[in-house]
Motif scaffolding. Sequence first.
Motif, PDB file in Angstrom:
ATOM      1  N   TYR A  23      -5.044 -13.311  -4.126  1.00 51.31           N
ATOM      2  CA  TYR A  23      -4.419 -12.918  -2.865  1.00 51.31           C
ATOM      3  C   TYR A  23      -4.370 -11.400  -2.743  1.00 51.31           C
ATOM      4  O   TYR A  23      -4.762 -10.827  -1.737  1.00 51.31           O
ATOM      5  CB  TYR A  23      -3.015 -13.507  -2.781  1.00 51.31           C
ATOM      6  N   SER A  28      -6.480  -8.665   2.232  1.00 51.76           N
ATOM      7  CA  SER A  28      -6.664  -7.711   3.334  1.00 51.76           C
ATOM      8  C   SER A  28      -8.078  -7.800   3.913  1.00 51.76           C
ATOM      9  O   SER A  28      -8.260  -7.697   5.126  1.00 51.76           O
ATOM     10  CB  SER A  28      -6.352  -6.294   2.870  1.00 51.76           C
ATOM     11  N   LEU A  31      -8.122 -11.072   5.878  1.00 57.78           N
ATOM     12  CA  LEU A  31      -7.358 -10.947   7.121  1.00 57.78           C
ATOM     13  C   LEU A  31      -8.158 -10.137   8.135  1.00 57.78           C
ATOM     14  O   LEU A  31      -8.089 -10.396   9.339  1.00 57.78           O
ATOM     15  CB  LEU A  31      -6.002 -10.294   6.856  1.00 57.78           C
ATOM     16  N   ARG A  41      -2.246 -10.861  15.371  1.00 60.85           N
ATOM     17  CA  ARG A  41      -1.896 -10.812  13.960  1.00 60.85           C
ATOM     18  C   ARG A  41      -1.241 -12.108  13.492  1.00 60.85           C
ATOM     19  O   ARG A  41      -1.611 -12.647  12.451  1.00 60.85           O
ATOM     20  CB  ARG A  41      -0.962  -9.632  13.713  1.00 60.85           C
ATOM     21  N   GLU A  45      -2.806 -14.463  10.624  1.00 59.82           N
ATOM     22  CA  GLU A  45      -2.158 -14.747   9.332  1.00 59.82           C
ATOM     23  C   GLU A  45      -2.046 -16.249   9.106  1.00 59.82           C
ATOM     24  O   GLU A  45      -2.132 -16.713   7.972  1.00 59.82           O
ATOM     25  CB  GLU A  45      -0.795 -14.052   9.269  1.00 59.82           C
TER      26      GLU A  45
ATOM     27  N   ASP B  22      -4.025  -5.136   6.319  1.00 59.35           N
ATOM     28  CA  ASP B  22      -3.069  -5.558   5.301  1.00 59.35           C
ATOM     29  C   ASP B  22      -2.161  -6.643   5.858  1.00 59.35           C
ATOM     30  O   ASP B  22      -1.613  -6.489   6.935  1.00 59.35           O
ATOM     31  CB  ASP B  22      -2.242  -4.351   4.838  1.00 59.35           C
ATOM     32  N   PRO B  23      -2.017  -7.728   5.092  1.00 58.68           N
ATOM     33  CA  PRO B  23      -1.128  -8.791   5.565  1.00 58.68           C
ATOM     34  C   PRO B  23       0.326  -8.336   5.565  1.00 58.68           C
ATOM     35  O   PRO B  23       0.683  -7.433   4.805  1.00 58.68           O
ATOM     36  CB  PRO B  23      -1.362  -9.914   4.554  1.00 58.68           C
ATOM     37  N   SER B  24       1.112  -8.963   6.397  1.00 65.43           N
ATOM     38  CA  SER B  24       2.524  -8.580   6.437  1.00 65.43           C
ATOM     39  C   SER B  24       3.195  -8.964   5.125  1.00 65.43           C
ATOM     40  O   SER B  24       2.810  -9.946   4.491  1.00 65.43           O
ATOM     41  CB  SER B  24       3.257  -9.274   7.581  1.00 65.43           C
ATOM     42  N   LEU B  27       4.044 -12.669   3.162  1.00 65.05           N
ATOM     43  CA  LEU B  27       3.054 -13.711   3.450  1.00 65.05           C
ATOM     44  C   LEU B  27       2.683 -14.479   2.185  1.00 65.05           C
ATOM     45  O   LEU B  27       2.495 -15.685   2.219  1.00 65.05           O
ATOM     46  CB  LEU B  27       1.816 -13.086   4.091  1.00 65.05           C
ATOM     47  N   TRP B  28       2.622 -13.743   1.083  1.00 61.55           N
ATOM     48  CA  TRP B  28       2.269 -14.404  -0.173  1.00 61.55           C
ATOM     49  C   TRP B  28       3.315 -15.464  -0.546  1.00 61.55           C
ATOM     50  O   TRP B  28       2.962 -16.565  -0.959  1.00 61.55           O
ATOM     51  CB  TRP B  28       2.125 -13.367  -1.296  1.00 61.55           C
ATOM     52  N   LYS B  30       5.249 -17.145   1.447  1.00 59.43           N
ATOM     53  CA  LYS B  30       5.052 -18.297   2.339  1.00 59.43           C
ATOM     54  C   LYS B  30       3.872 -19.138   1.843  1.00 59.43           C
ATOM     55  O   LYS B  30       3.938 -20.359   1.759  1.00 59.43           O
ATOM     56  CB  LYS B  30       4.743 -17.810   3.769  1.00 59.43           C
ATOM     57  N   LEU B  31       2.803 -18.403   1.524  1.00 54.86           N
ATOM     58  CA  LEU B  31       1.585 -19.085   1.095  1.00 54.86           C
ATOM     59  C   LEU B  31       1.828 -19.830  -0.206  1.00 54.86           C
ATOM     60  O   LEU B  31       1.419 -20.977  -0.364  1.00 54.86           O
ATOM     61  CB  LEU B  31       0.468 -18.052   0.943  1.00 54.86           C
ATOM     62  N   TYR B  32       2.553 -19.164  -1.117  1.00 57.23           N
ATOM     63  CA  TYR B  32       2.747 -19.783  -2.412  1.00 57.23           C
ATOM     64  C   TYR B  32       3.591 -21.044  -2.289  1.00 57.23           C
ATOM     65  O   TYR B  32       3.330 -22.041  -2.971  1.00 57.23           O
ATOM     66  CB  TYR B  32       3.379 -18.792  -3.399  1.00 57.23           C
ATOM     67  N   ARG B  34       3.551 -23.004   0.191  1.00 58.16           N
ATOM     68  CA  ARG B  34       2.650 -24.056   0.682  1.00 58.16           C
ATOM     69  C   ARG B  34       1.758 -24.589  -0.429  1.00 58.16           C
ATOM     70  O   ARG B  34       1.468 -25.783  -0.490  1.00 58.16           O
ATOM     71  CB  ARG B  34       1.779 -23.508   1.822  1.00 58.16           C
ATOM     72  N   ILE B  35       1.324 -23.658  -1.305  1.00 54.75           N
ATOM     73  CA  ILE B  35       0.472 -24.106  -2.419  1.00 54.75           C
ATOM     74  C   ILE B  35       1.242 -25.076  -3.308  1.00 54.75           C
ATOM     75  O   ILE B  35       0.745 -26.149  -3.664  1.00 54.75           O
ATOM     76  CB  ILE B  35      -0.008 -22.895  -3.253  1.00 54.75           C
ATOM     77  N   LYS B  38       1.636 -28.382  -1.692  1.00 58.01           N
ATOM     78  CA  LYS B  38       0.399 -29.137  -1.667  1.00 58.01           C
ATOM     79  C   LYS B  38       0.040 -29.648  -3.065  1.00 58.01           C
ATOM     80  O   LYS B  38      -0.449 -30.767  -3.214  1.00 58.01           O
ATOM     81  CB  LYS B  38      -0.741 -28.264  -1.121  1.00 58.01           C
ATOM     82  N   GLN B  39       0.341 -28.806  -4.061  1.00 56.74           N
ATOM     83  CA  GLN B  39       0.077 -29.240  -5.436  1.00 56.74           C
ATOM     84  C   GLN B  39       0.936 -30.439  -5.780  1.00 56.74           C
ATOM     85  O   GLN B  39       0.505 -31.364  -6.447  1.00 56.74           O
ATOM     86  CB  GLN B  39       0.360 -28.106  -6.419  1.00 56.74           C
ATOM     87  N   THR B  42      -0.650 -33.384  -4.366  1.00 60.17           N
ATOM     88  CA  THR B  42      -1.861 -33.844  -5.053  1.00 60.17           C
ATOM     89  C   THR B  42      -1.506 -34.180  -6.485  1.00 60.17           C
ATOM     90  O   THR B  42      -1.088 -33.334  -7.244  1.00 60.17           O
ATOM     91  CB  THR B  42      -2.945 -32.753  -5.054  1.00 60.17           C
ATOM     92  N   ARG B  46      -1.761 -33.032 -15.426  1.00 59.30           N
ATOM     93  CA  ARG B  46      -1.380 -31.791 -16.089  1.00 59.30           C
ATOM     94  C   ARG B  46      -0.013 -31.308 -15.628  1.00 59.30           C
ATOM     95  O   ARG B  46       0.726 -30.699 -16.355  1.00 59.30           O
ATOM     96  CB  ARG B  46      -2.445 -30.729 -15.829  1.00 59.30           C
TER      97      ARG B  46
END
Lengths: 187, 438
Positions: A23, A28, A31, A41, A45, B22-24, B27-28, B30-32, B34-35, B38-39, B42, B46
């Motif tokens: 990530y 970047s 994106l 934006r 995102e 550059d992402p706001s 965001l990571w 939020k993304l994490y 979701r990961i 989702k994990q 699934t 392990r």
Amino acid sequence: MLDEKEIIEGCRRNERKAQKALYERYASILLGVCIRYSGRRDEAEDILQDGLIKVYFNIKEFAGKGSFINWMKKIMVNTAITHYHRNLKHQYHQDIEDIRETDIDGVSLNTSEFTREELFNVIRDLPHGYRLIFNLYAIEGYKHKEIAEMLEIDVNTSKSQYSRAKALIRRKLGTLRKIAEKTHEQE
Amino acid sequence: MSRNDLNMEDLFRTRMESFTMDPSPGLWEKLYARILWKQFLTFSFRTFNVYYLAAAISLAGIGTWMLLGEQKGGEQQQASSVPVETEAPTPSTGLSEPGPTMDVAKEPAGVSSTETRTVKKERVKQSRTTRKDDESVPGLNVKPERKADQPSGPESGTEKSDIKARKSAPLTFSAGFEADNPSGCSPLAVRFNNLSENAVQYNWSFGDGGSSVEKDPSYVFDEPGEYTVVLKILGADSLEYTAGQTVHVYDTPKALFEMDEEVELSPGQPVYFYNFSRGADFYAWDFGDHQHSNLEEPIHYYESPGSYNVKLRVWTMNQCYDSLTIMNAFTATENSIRFPNAFTPNMTGPTGGYYDVNDVHNTVFHPVVSGELTEYQLKVFNRQGLLIFESNDVPLGWDGYYQEKLAAQAVYIWKARGKFSNGKTFVKSGDVTLIRQY
């Protein structure tokens, strides 16, 4: 700092550290791809998130041939197209007649005059469908036939939309240059 | 693709390929989240833990319960679908029939009439037997072949004798027709020449929803496509015969283009032509100055200013054609002067009347000129006829003030006269509404 190979290996094993490293290293750039397709934006995102989820969960399918970043970019592009289709009904369909109003005379473009941000603004301000096709054809380098299949449209639609997008861009760049000249004169 | 267009694509490709943003922050996270979610969804050994176990057990429970319910439903469905399945082979024998008949029917009837007849007979017999079988199965039997090949009437009782009679009769029965142009560009008008023998009734369907009962109909196919035209006839023996033929209607292209009309034509000045044609494969441009191009989007250099008739002709692979001519291009906007009919002066004080053409605030009343003026005069009067403003200079417009005071919100009359650089003079007058912005 992990290198690309370690990141890929780590992500295959679902390691948090590798996922975060991916990530931090690529978000970047990716994106930058998404925003070209979306123009907004927040939507970009969303596309990035959806795309990265696909990257993390399908990284086993990345064969290791070709470049990793291009593989991810392709996923972003496909995700952006999915978003476009999903949001199509919410989109404001810009009438072609509206677009012609800012008509200025034809200019031959001196390509070195424009900054990356200016070019991005031009892309961002395109109507959504034009932006999609322009990105796919001009920047990603897809053929009209491929674009037609991706977007489920006619090849001729792709061609004529691209042509219109190009005409619009040319005019916008012309306006940009005129403004630039004007400010230059004032200085 | 022309030189300049390539430049534009290269320009965007080189500059935008490495465009980053550059992402706001956040965001990571939020993304994490979701990961992880989702994990969790699934399944994997392990990452197996007690939550999975609980989830798996409850899911398994729900799953079994639902499966049981579904199986019952499934059995019922199967039972009801049994007769449908047994029927399935029957229509297929019937459906395979029209193929050979159509081919035969395409040929002139004189040559193949006997052949047609034998085929027809066999077919009729065959479909009769199948029909007998069907009749033993009660209920929902809508037979496609009954419609296609057999008498649609209810006279099934008399049919057997009909066939016998037909065998001994010297009459021949057949359906057949010719199309005068079975392929062409849309909209395609086709005249059908009926070659059927001993028919008493005709029923045409043109494959696009259209139909006719005429003997020799003419029909227009509006949309491009491939249409199967089917002629059903009712023979004098009260049996039905069919013939079919495919009509190809090709897409007709549409020629459409625009160009930069406001360009001042001069040697070395490129003029861009934007091609918006649809469905075309080949292009031929005539720029009106005895120059031609076959490019899709040409750029042309005119040697001298003037008015030109630009013509674009387009073709498809199938030789369908269209053209568009723009007459007297490049002259439409030359030498014109136009005045707006309203403006909103600056409320805080006089601006002097000098304006920027691109200013959108519309605080100054001024003309929009294309072409070059050598003489110019603008006068503005109020409704009492008092001269309120006068200018001999295009860049000087009326700012809405009279003797340093903002004029009243009202309609004013203007008169303008002048001369263009080509010697053409103009005298124009009209009114303009002054609108105050509060």
